[in-house]
Scaffold this motif. Structure first.
Motif, mmCIF file in Angstrom:
data_model
loop_
_atom_site.group_PDB
_atom_site.id
_atom_site.type_symbol
_atom_site.label_atom_id
_atom_site.label_comp_id
_atom_site.label_asym_id
_atom_site.label_seq_id
_atom_site.Cartn_x
_atom_site.Cartn_y
_atom_site.Cartn_z
ATOM 1 N N SER A 1 72.138 48.652 66.360
ATOM 2 C CA SER A 1 71.464 49.216 65.193
ATOM 3 C C SER A 1 71.854 50.675 65.036
ATOM 4 O O SER A 1 72.277 51.332 65.992
ATOM 5 C CB SER A 1 69.945 49.123 65.355
ATOM 6 O OG SER A 1 69.531 47.792 65.576
ATOM 7 N N ASN B 1 69.882 54.038 62.970
ATOM 8 C CA ASN B 1 68.676 54.387 62.214
ATOM 9 C C ASN B 1 68.933 55.424 61.137
ATOM 10 O O ASN B 1 68.001 55.986 60.562
ATOM 11 C CB ASN B 1 67.560 54.857 63.155
ATOM 12 C CG ASN B 1 67.996 56.015 64.037
ATOM 13 O OD1 ASN B 1 68.974 56.703 63.740
ATOM 14 N ND2 ASN B 1 67.275 56.207 65.133
ATOM 15 N N GLY C 1 70.736 50.250 59.528
ATOM 16 C CA GLY C 1 70.529 48.811 59.687
ATOM 17 C C GLY C 1 71.189 48.279 60.933
ATOM 18 O O GLY C 1 71.582 49.025 61.841
ATOM 19 N N ASP C 2 71.303 46.950 60.999
ATOM 20 C CA ASP C 2 71.921 46.261 62.131
ATOM 21 C C ASP C 2 73.363 45.913 61.793
ATOM 22 O O ASP C 2 73.682 45.573 60.647
ATOM 23 C CB ASP C 2 71.148 44.982 62.456
ATOM 24 C CG ASP C 2 69.749 45.268 62.966
ATOM 25 O OD1 ASP C 2 69.551 46.345 63.561
ATOM 26 O OD2 ASP C 2 68.860 44.428 62.760
ATOM 27 N N THR D 1 67.657 43.591 60.764
ATOM 28 C CA THR D 1 67.286 44.289 59.540
ATOM 29 C C THR D 1 67.888 43.584 58.338
ATOM 30 O O THR D 1 69.056 43.176 58.357
ATOM 31 C CB THR D 1 67.801 45.743 59.589
ATOM 32 O OG1 THR D 1 67.290 46.387 60.750
ATOM 33 C CG2 THR D 1 67.380 46.500 58.346
ATOM 34 N N SER E 1 69.835 43.020 55.060
ATOM 35 C CA SER E 1 71.035 43.742 54.634
ATOM 36 C C SER E 1 71.386 43.437 53.187
ATOM 37 O O SER E 1 70.980 42.413 52.629
ATOM 38 C CB SER E 1 72.231 43.377 55.525
ATOM 39 O OG SER E 1 72.660 42.045 55.266
ATOM 40 N N SER F 1 65.177 37.537 60.015
ATOM 41 C CA SER F 1 65.317 38.778 59.254
ATOM 42 C C SER F 1 63.988 39.525 59.193
ATOM 43 O O SER F 1 62.909 38.922 59.138
ATOM 44 C CB SER F 1 65.802 38.491 57.832
ATOM 45 O OG SER F 1 67.110 37.991 57.839
ATOM 46 N N GLU F 2 64.076 40.835 59.198
ATOM 47 C CA GLU F 2 62.891 41.690 59.113
ATOM 48 C C GLU F 2 62.570 41.929 57.643
ATOM 49 O O GLU F 2 63.303 42.618 56.940
ATOM 50 C CB GLU F 2 63.148 43.011 59.832
ATOM 51 C CG GLU F 2 63.418 42.825 61.326
ATOM 52 C CD GLU F 2 63.982 44.072 61.976
ATOM 53 O OE1 GLU F 2 64.191 45.074 61.248
ATOM 54 O OE2 GLU F 2 64.233 44.050 63.192
ATOM 55 N N HIS G 1 59.529 47.572 58.026
ATOM 56 C CA HIS G 1 59.229 46.789 59.223
ATOM 57 C C HIS G 1 58.865 47.733 60.375
ATOM 58 O O HIS G 1 59.482 48.780 60.551
ATOM 59 C CB HIS G 1 60.458 45.952 59.593
ATOM 60 C CG HIS G 1 60.250 45.037 60.757
ATOM 61 N ND1 HIS G 1 59.473 43.905 60.686
ATOM 62 C CD2 HIS G 1 60.709 45.086 62.027
ATOM 63 C CE1 HIS G 1 59.483 43.282 61.841
ATOM 64 N NE2 HIS G 1 60.221 43.981 62.675
ATOM 65 N N ALA H 1 63.798 48.232 54.018
ATOM 66 C CA ALA H 1 64.558 48.049 55.252
ATOM 67 C C ALA H 1 65.305 49.314 55.647
ATOM 68 O O ALA H 1 65.663 49.490 56.816
ATOM 69 C CB ALA H 1 65.544 46.890 55.088
ATOM 70 N N ASN H 2 65.545 50.191 54.689
ATOM 71 C CA ASN H 2 66.221 51.454 54.960
ATOM 72 C C ASN H 2 65.233 52.592 55.218
ATOM 73 O O ASN H 2 65.606 53.765 55.167
ATOM 74 C CB ASN H 2 67.151 51.813 53.808
ATOM 75 C CG ASN H 2 68.504 51.126 53.910
ATOM 76 O OD1 ASN H 2 69.463 51.700 54.376
ATOM 77 N ND2 ASN H 2 68.555 49.871 53.489
#
Length: 817
Positions: free
Chosen positions: A97, A99, A136-137, A175, A177, A544-545, A570, A606-607
């Motif tokens: 990941s 951040n 993200g991942d 995460t 996407s 998925s988150e 999340h 998610a971001n």
């Protein structure tokens, strides 16, 4: 999740989060050899690139064991690999990941030849390659072709700065996407056989190696959901069923064909029907359809406009209605003339059709006139049922005709507002007319949802797709009881639906929820019960988150409740402060609860952004009093609602940082963004996509500007209400702007011409304001193409990261400063 001690987790994080640090071999998964042992080296083959690229989907998944050519290979940490060398191909995989936007170099050592894939796409074949990673991942797969000693293999990431870190957490979720949201399989069309024994579904998805080209498939299923036929190159929305459900007709590769379901044999019945569309069975032996003819390309040096409609590229295309005999292929015209006819409905039992045609008439808003015309095919005659300023569609039913139109239809028959208030004709209403149009009845004056489209059942009842606040459900209108009943498909937004009406009526419905991706449902109308036929969640969104969703409403200064919703990132930590994005439209439609779309709220969350979506005054779906506030307002009450809503939101959500607020909207919402920058300094950064800066130029130049203004500026023109056109236009107040503003616009936008953004950009540049202008090349009012969509999404997030997170690196990567 991998089980590790706390000490090992800490050691891994420390070793991989510093610049120029080797990646712990425990965080690198190894698999090999792939396939059977061979002395032939892959790089000696002519098809090396293709061979390796085709491996990536199998290696990208979560499976622990991969079987290739009868040989099983298991993923294991690279630290546990004992073999020094092996033949054929091997691979490594890293999942991590970031951040924030991260930049750096991936460095491979000890591998003589390798291929690097980032998030499923080919990235590099070099031993040192640059990574630019948004929040993200991510997944990196390295396919190795030649390694002399695996004990000497090492992978390192050299971050550009100390904050450029890869985080190997070993988490089991991922995460959400942008690629998931755009590429995931979706149902784009459905068609139900009249007897409910078969249905056809068109599904599409994208994959990196196909670029902007969607991969589509159309499949015929039986009632047990078993595949019985495929229809390549066919869209389910364009095929038609015979009334008994035993035959369907479709267009494929330039040929019109029938398919008999009893034996699954197809037969060509006509060819060379370019411009033909909307085929339907008129009866068992003939088809009814529309056929358009475009004029020859104009090669003259000038263009002489014959009316306002000539700004449309298709204005001089002529469309008429035809019958085709299935057995012989004979085609017969049913309508003719300079005016195009739109087929609204047909009635084979009484040998008649219902059409509409537009008359050039600018005398009153919305500056066009629609005639509803019935053709009696037996007598060869036609009757004009009526002329209407507002009109959406018409269908036969209940011993007359159903019409969907605005409240002012038929001299204001559907009005439910005060006599001194102008109705909003985008607020769709349902009406019934007798066959001569002499008697009419409003059927939805007290029904708040705005009616968009209808289908009529054989018993005269109506299935209506509506806008109900921010949802788009289906309703059943029971004509005998004069009652509306919501059909329970357990979806927030119905995207596609089809009706089976030969026995007991059933529905096939595709749609989403605000926090759940697309599903296909079968709905039993009489029982009002749904079953799930297909679900995209396990296919594209497993583990998925997804953002947590909360409803948030407030009461504005007029005493009206303004609905909204909030998306929370999340694993949100309420002890911290978060940046937030405020989104709105402000025009005639509420902001949909669709799971994804052009403005992906779940992706923004998610971001790391808290996202507040509100439905300010003027939108349809909340009742006529609410939607009427849009008329002749141009942002007046809407701006107040957005400002008041944002302040109420900050009070309710104290973990949102009031110094890090972004706002954005598109089209009318883009206009609202520009307008808000002249009214408030509440926001720290603003984005306007395809916004209107000057109401006068939009009215006169946009393809549909004068039509839309017929409602938004009803009875107001630059000569009789200059204050509305000037003082409500953001560019006339550009000197008041203090908020950094990004203007986004497609350079081929015909709805809101790109000059609207250029006008505001010019003003703000001359005033020395903080403004950016980005044009999306080749894009119209909406951004559809995959590559442009990703660039557009990245641009918006990068701009907000720069201003709301003090992280300018992504923006600098995209645009150099």
């Amino acid at each position: 999740m991998k089980l590790r001690s706390a000490a090992l987790l800490l050691l891994s994080a420390l070793s991989t989060s510093l610049s120029a640090a080797p990646i712990d071999k425990q965080d690198i998964q190894f698999i090999g050899p792939l396939g059977q042992a061979s002395t032939i080296k892959p790089y000696n083959t002519a098809h090396q690139q293709t061979i390796i690229a085709n491996l990536i989907p199998s290696l990208s998944g979560a499976e622990k064991t991969v079987s290739m050519l009868g040989v099983d290979a298991k993923w294991q940490p690279l630290s546990q690999l004992n073999a020094l060398t092996m033949g054929g191909l091997q691979a490594m995989k890293m999942e991590f990941s970031v951040n924030r936007f991260v930049q750096g170099e991936l460095v491979l050592d000890g591998i003589e030849k390798a291929h690097i894939f980032l998030n499923g796409e080919r990235h590099s074949d070099k031993m040192t390659s640059t990574l630019n990673l948004p929040t993200g991942d991510h997944q990196i797969i390295i396919v190795a072709e030649q390694v002399a000693d695996w004990k000497k293999v090492a992978v390192a990431f050299n971050g550009k700065t100390d904050h450029d870190r890869l985080l190997f957490t070993g988490k089991s979720t991922r995460t959400l996407s942008a690629k998931q949201l755009f590429d995931a399989p979706v149902i784009s069309a459905v068609s139900y056989s009249p007897d409910a024994e078969h249905y056809v579904v068109t599904q599409k998805h994208y994959q990196p190696n196909r670029g902007n080209q969607a991969l589509t498939s159309t499949t015929l299923y039986n009632e047990d959901d078993k595949v019985i036929f495929t229809l390549d190159g066919v869209n389910a929305a364009s095929l038609a069923w015979r009334e008994d459900g035993e035959q369907l007709v479709y267009s494929q590769h330039g040929q019109l064909k029938t398919l008999d379901l009893a034996n699954l044999r197809s037969r060509v019945i006509a060819e060379d029907l370019a411009g033909a569309s909307d085929f339907a069975y008129f009866n068992d032996t003939s088809l009814i359809f529309s056929w358009s003819k475009s004029p020859a390309e104009d090669t003259s040096l000038v263009k002489h406009y014959q009316g306002l409609e000539d700004r449309w590229s298709y204005a001089r295309t002529n469309t008429q209605v035809y019958l085709l005999d299935i057995k012989t292929g004979l085609i017969q015209a049913l309508t003719e003339g300079k005016q195009s006819h739109t087929l609204e409905d047909h009635d084979a039992k009484n040998n008649r059709i219902l059409t509409s045609r537009t008359v050039q008439d600018y005398a009153a808003p919305p500056h066009m006139l629609t005639e509803l015309v019935e053709f009696n095919l037996t007598q060869g005659s036609h009757t004009v049922i009526g002329q209407y300023r507002t009109f959406n569609e018409a269908k036969y039913g209940a011993k007359g005709v159903y019409v969907v139109a605005g409240p002012e239809f038929n001299n204001g028959l559907g009005r439910a507002v005060d006599k001194d208030q102008l109705s909003n004709n985008y607020d769709g209403q349902l009406y019934w007319l007798d066959s001569q149009g002499a008697n009419a009845k409003a059927l939805s004056k007290q029904f708040n949802p705005a009616i968009g489209s209808i289908d009529v059942l054989s018993n005269g009842d109506v299935i209506a797709k509506v806008k109900e606040e921010d949802r788009q459900p289906l309703y059943l209108y029971d004509v005998s009881k004069d009652r509306y009943t919501r059909l329970d498909a357990d979806l927030d937004v119905v995207e596609h639906f089809s009706i089976a009406d030969n026995r007991k009526p059933n529905l096939l419905v595709a749609g989403t929820q605000a926090s759940a991706p697309q599903q296909l449902k079968q709905v039993n109308i009489s029982k009002n019960r749904a079953r799930t036929v297909w679900d995209s969640a396990p296919l594209a969104y497993a583990n998925s988150e997804i953002a947590k969703l909360e409803e948030f409403n407030f009461t504005n200064s007029q005493g009206t409740e303004i609905k909204g919703r909030v998306y929370l990132p999340h694993n949100l930590d309420k002890s911290k402060q978060y940046p937030a994005l405020i989104y709105y439209y402000g025009g005639t439609s509420p902001v949909s609860r669709a799971f994804t779309g052009r403005y992906p709220f779940n992706l923004w969350a998610a971001n790391g952004y808290v996202v507040y979506v509100l439905q300010p005054t003027g939108a349809t779906g909340f009742g006529q009093d609410f939607s009427a506030q849009h008329v002749n307002a141009w942002g007046e009450q809407t701006a107040d609602d957005i400002i008041a809503g944002t302040k109420a939101f900050l009070t309710e959500y104290p973990f949102v940082d009031k110094e890090r607020l972004g706002n954005l909207g598109a089209s009318y919402g883009g206009f609202m963004t520009m307008l808000l920058t002249t009214k408030t300094d509440l926001f720290s950064a603003s984005i306007s996509h395809a916004g209107i800066s000057n109401i006068t130029s939009y009215w006169g130049q946009g393809w549909w500007g004068y039509l839309y203004s017929g409602e938004a500026s009803k009875h107001s023109f630059p000569w009789n209400n200059p204050k509305l056109y000037s003082q409500h236009s953001p560019v006339f107040h550009a000197d008041k702007v203090t908020t950094p503003l990004l203007l986004l616009h497609g350079d081929a936008d015909v709805n809101v011409p790109v000059g609207e953004s250029h006008t505001m950009y010019t003003a703000l540049k001359l005033l020395g304001k903080d403004v950016e202008l980005i044009e999306i090349k080749g894009a119209d009012h909406q951004i559809f193409a995959r590559d442009r969509r990703f660039q557009w999404w990245d641009t918006m997030l990068a701009y907000f990261d720069k201003h709301l997170k003090d992280q300018p690196q992504w923006w600098q990567h995209l645009y150099g400063r």
